[in-house]
Design an enzyme around this catalytic site. Structure first.
Site, PDB file in Angstrom:
ATOM      1  N   ARG A 278      -4.884 -23.904   1.239  1.00 23.33           N
ATOM      2  CA  ARG A 278      -4.072 -24.089   2.458  1.00 23.33           C
ATOM      3  C   ARG A 278      -4.599 -25.179   3.385  1.00 23.33           C
ATOM      4  O   ARG A 278      -3.832 -25.751   4.163  1.00 23.33           O
ATOM      5  CB  ARG A 278      -3.926 -22.752   3.198  1.00 23.33           C
ATOM      6  CG  ARG A 278      -2.939 -21.837   2.481  1.00 23.33           C
ATOM      7  CD  ARG A 278      -2.712 -20.530   3.192  1.00 23.33           C
ATOM      8  NE  ARG A 278      -1.599 -19.833   2.545  1.00 23.33           N
ATOM      9  CZ  ARG A 278      -1.373 -18.528   2.651  1.00 23.33           C
ATOM     10  NH1 ARG A 278      -2.192 -17.766   3.379  1.00 23.33           N
ATOM     11  NH2 ARG A 278      -0.335 -17.976   2.048  1.00 23.33           N
TER      12      ARG A 278
ATOM     13  N   ASP B 213      -4.091 -15.467   7.439  1.00 24.07           N
ATOM     14  CA  ASP B 213      -2.815 -15.996   6.943  1.00 24.07           C
ATOM     15  C   ASP B 213      -2.098 -16.875   7.970  1.00 24.07           C
ATOM     16  O   ASP B 213      -1.057 -17.458   7.662  1.00 24.07           O
ATOM     17  CB  ASP B 213      -1.888 -14.835   6.543  1.00 24.07           C
ATOM     18  CG  ASP B 213      -2.398 -14.113   5.300  1.00 24.07           C
ATOM     19  OD1 ASP B 213      -3.100 -14.746   4.482  1.00 24.07           O
ATOM     20  OD2 ASP B 213      -2.111 -12.916   5.158  1.00 24.07           O
TER      21      ASP B 213
ATOM     22  N   ARG C  33       0.825  -1.220   0.000  1.00 25.77           N
ATOM     23  CA  ARG C  33       0.000   0.000   0.000  1.00 25.77           C
ATOM     24  C   ARG C  33       0.855   1.264   0.000  1.00 25.77           C
ATOM     25  O   ARG C  33       0.476   2.283  -0.577  1.00 25.77           O
ATOM     26  CB  ARG C  33      -0.946  -0.029   1.205  1.00 25.77           C
ATOM     27  CG  ARG C  33      -2.086  -1.053   1.030  1.00 25.77           C
ATOM     28  CD  ARG C  33      -2.701  -1.422   2.371  1.00 25.77           C
ATOM     29  NE  ARG C  33      -3.895  -2.250   2.262  1.00 25.77           N
ATOM     30  CZ  ARG C  33      -3.899  -3.576   2.055  1.00 25.77           C
ATOM     31  NH1 ARG C  33      -2.765  -4.239   1.914  1.00 25.77           N
ATOM     32  NH2 ARG C  33      -5.036  -4.260   2.006  1.00 25.77           N
TER      33      ARG C  33
ATOM     34  N   SER D 156     -12.743 -10.020   2.303  1.00 20.87           N
ATOM     35  CA  SER D 156     -11.457  -9.838   1.624  1.00 20.87           C
ATOM     36  C   SER D 156     -11.013  -8.384   1.635  1.00 20.87           C
ATOM     37  O   SER D 156     -11.651  -7.509   1.032  1.00 20.87           O
ATOM     38  CB  SER D 156     -11.557 -10.321   0.170  1.00 20.87           C
ATOM     39  OG  SER D 156     -10.415  -9.886  -0.540  1.00 20.87           O
TER      40      SER D 156
HETATM   41  C1  S3P Z   1      -4.194  -9.011   2.277  1.00 24.76           C
HETATM   42  C2  S3P Z   1      -5.442  -9.550   2.443  1.00 24.76           C
HETATM   43  C3  S3P Z   1      -5.688 -10.987   2.668  1.00 24.76           C
HETATM   44  C4  S3P Z   1      -4.406 -11.726   3.051  1.00 24.76           C
HETATM   45  C5  S3P Z   1      -3.235 -11.328   2.200  1.00 24.76           C
HETATM   46  C6  S3P Z   1      -2.968  -9.840   2.351  1.00 24.76           C
HETATM   47  C7  S3P Z   1      -4.057  -7.567   2.047  1.00 24.76           C
HETATM   48  O1  S3P Z   1      -6.193 -11.544   1.480  1.00 24.76           O
HETATM   49  O2  S3P Z   1      -4.606 -13.127   2.956  1.00 24.76           O
HETATM   50  O3  S3P Z   1      -2.060 -12.031   2.580  1.00 24.76           O
HETATM   51  O4  S3P Z   1      -2.930  -7.024   2.170  1.00 24.76           O
HETATM   52  O5  S3P Z   1      -5.084  -6.924   1.750  1.00 24.76           O
HETATM   53  P1  S3P Z   1      -7.782 -11.545   1.114  1.00 24.76           P
HETATM   54  O6  S3P Z   1      -8.182 -10.169   0.806  1.00 24.76           O
HETATM   55  O7  S3P Z   1      -7.889 -12.463  -0.079  1.00 24.76           O
HETATM   56  O8  S3P Z   1      -8.453 -12.118   2.330  1.00 24.76           O
END
Ligand code: S3P
Length: 450
Positions: free
Chosen positions: A358, A327, A33, A174
């Site tokens: 996973r 994660d 980001r 998500s």
């Molecule tokens: C993330 C969101 C998660 C996570 C990924 C990092 C992020 O994924 O599993 O490692 O930085 O927005 P999802 O949005 O698919 O849940």
């Protein structure tokens, strides 16, 4: 095969007490980001503590392809000369996002409301992951997306010429989808609204505010409702990236299961939308202490001390905690294998569409190493063997997934016989110093001949 090279087979042998200070790298989510928002600001954003893992390096390269000037000053210090909201140039070539779902989904969002065309692809893992969850809302802004069957990469996005703001209820928990919609909303006039039924990591909202965008968050009946006012001028920032709690999870969990261990992980991010693993470990009876709780760069941070915890028992992890530790389930299952009793994990369907499936990857490897696992579409259970009682001795497939590779290497540290992984290469995507860091604590990790 690792994402950017030949496979690196590895072996982790049972080891003596782990001790010392584990300085884990910068947060992966915040690092992506920082680069993307830096590229969308006008002027120079400076970043310290950037994660220099392959995933983030691929995002840095992509930001250059869209016209930002991204400079590596060494030692985790980076700067980004941004082009402003709506200022992305059309890339001259295809964008390779490697192994990174976060990278590709956020970048797609960031370009979807600019009048440019870009083609995205990745490694075999990323090319198999669902992208319609992101392109569905992006087409509402007026963007067009053409990919392979099932919404898979490679995929070309034609950005909207006259974007309209969007109101979108995210159908799956998500942060990547939420963030893609918010980043697209930056270049749409008016207000873009994103509603999430379950709260996911909120770094995008926090950082957008830091960069000067107007973002409000309200709890409504539909869920967490985020409203962004479009077309702000983002002001460049100085960002200090906290250490990644998702990387800290590995030395912390290793310390909990290797007899006599005592490990300190300083300066880790403890954003409540990321801290579910530590709550679960404490419920299991883990000896964890949080010291020097403080705020750095808008994120809560602490020093975390983890000590060997043979008293740990299995727990039921509630589905509403899933987003805050999504994660960390693979490494939690390794701790569960070393606890007494059963650990039940529910509401975790999303684990099946990560860098690998996973649940399947961990269930297969744990069973091969003598641990009993049952699983269904959105749940799994691990029956603990008890402290130090995991037989081990098997070879596990890391399936192009960094967290699967690291989890099995941690399993080997406390098992009765060494555990092998077929490819430790993917570890470099998120935790490039994993091997020297764990060796410094006293683990016995070796690379084997391919
Ligand atoms: C993330 C969101 C998660 C996570 C990924 C990092 C992020 O994924 O599993 O490692 O930085 O927005 P999802 O949005 O698919 O849940």
């Amino acid at each position: 095969m690792s994402s950017h090279g030949n496979p690196i087979p590895m072996i982790s042998s049972p080891c003596g007490a782990l001790s010392g200070v584990a300085e884990v790298p910068g947060d992966k989510s915040i690092s992506h980001r920082s680069l993307i928002l830096g590229a969308l600001a006008v002027g120079e954003t400076t970043i310290t503590g950037l994660l220099e893992g392959q995933d983030v390096l691929d995002t840095a390269k992509a930001m250059r392809a869209f016209g930002a000037e991204v400079t590596d000053h060494g030692g985790g210090s980076w700067s980004v000369h941004g082009v402003g909201v709506g200022g992305f140039a059309e890339p001259e070539s295809v964008i390779d996002c490697g192994n990174s779902g976060t990278g590709v989904r956020l970048i797609m969002g960031a370009m979807a409301t600019s009048p440019i065309t870009a083609t995205f692809f990745g490694d075999a893992s990323l090319n198999g992951r669902p992208m319609a969850r992101v392109t569905d809302p992006l087409t509402l802004f007026g963007c067009q997306a053409v990919g392979r069957a099932g919404g898979r990469l490679p995929m070309t996005l034609v950005g909207a010429k006259d974007p309209v703001p969007v109101r979108y209820e995210v159908p799956v928990p998500s942060a990547q989808v939420k963030s893609a919609v918010l980043l697209a909303g930056l270049n749409a006039p008016g207000q873009t609204v994103v509603i999430e039924a379950e709260a996911t990591r909120d770094h995008t909202e926090r950082m957008l505010r830091g960069f000067g965008a107007e973002v409000s968050v309200e709890e409504t009946e539909a869920g967490r409702t985020i409203t962004l006012t479009g077309q702000p001028e983002l002001r460049p920032q100085h960002i200090e990236v906290p250490r990644d709690p998702s990387s800290a999870a590995f030395p912390v969990c290793a310390a909990l299961i290797v007899p006599g261990s005592d490990v300190l992980v300083p300066g880790i991010g403890l954003n409540p939308t990321r801290a579910g693993l530590f709550t679960s470990l404490q419920e299991m009876g883990a000896d964890l202490t949080f010291e020097n709780l403080r705020e750095e760069g808008g994120e809560p941070v602490a020093d975390l001390r983890a000590r060997y915890s043979p008293q740990m028992k299995g727990i039921e992890v509630p589905p509403e905690r899933a987003a805050s530790m999504i994660d960390e389930y693979p490494v939690l299952s390794v701790v569960a294998a070393n606890a007494k009793g059963e650990t039940v994990m529910r509401g975790v369907k999303e684990l099946r569409v990560k860098e690998s499936d996973r649940i399947e990857a961990m269930a297969t490897g744990l069973r091969a190493n003598g641990v009993e696992v049952s699983d269904g579409p959105d749940w799994w259970t691990v029956t603990g063997c008890g402290p130090g009682e995991v037989p081990g001795g098997a070879l596990c497939a890391s399936q192009l997934d960094h967290r699967i590779a690291m989890s099995f290497l941690i399993l080997g540290m406390a098992a009765k016989a060494p555990v092998r992984v077929d490819d430790g290469g993917p570890i470099a995507t998120s935790f490039p110093i994993f091997e020297p860091l764990m060796a410094g604590l006293g683990s016995d990790l070796q690379r084997e001949e391919a």
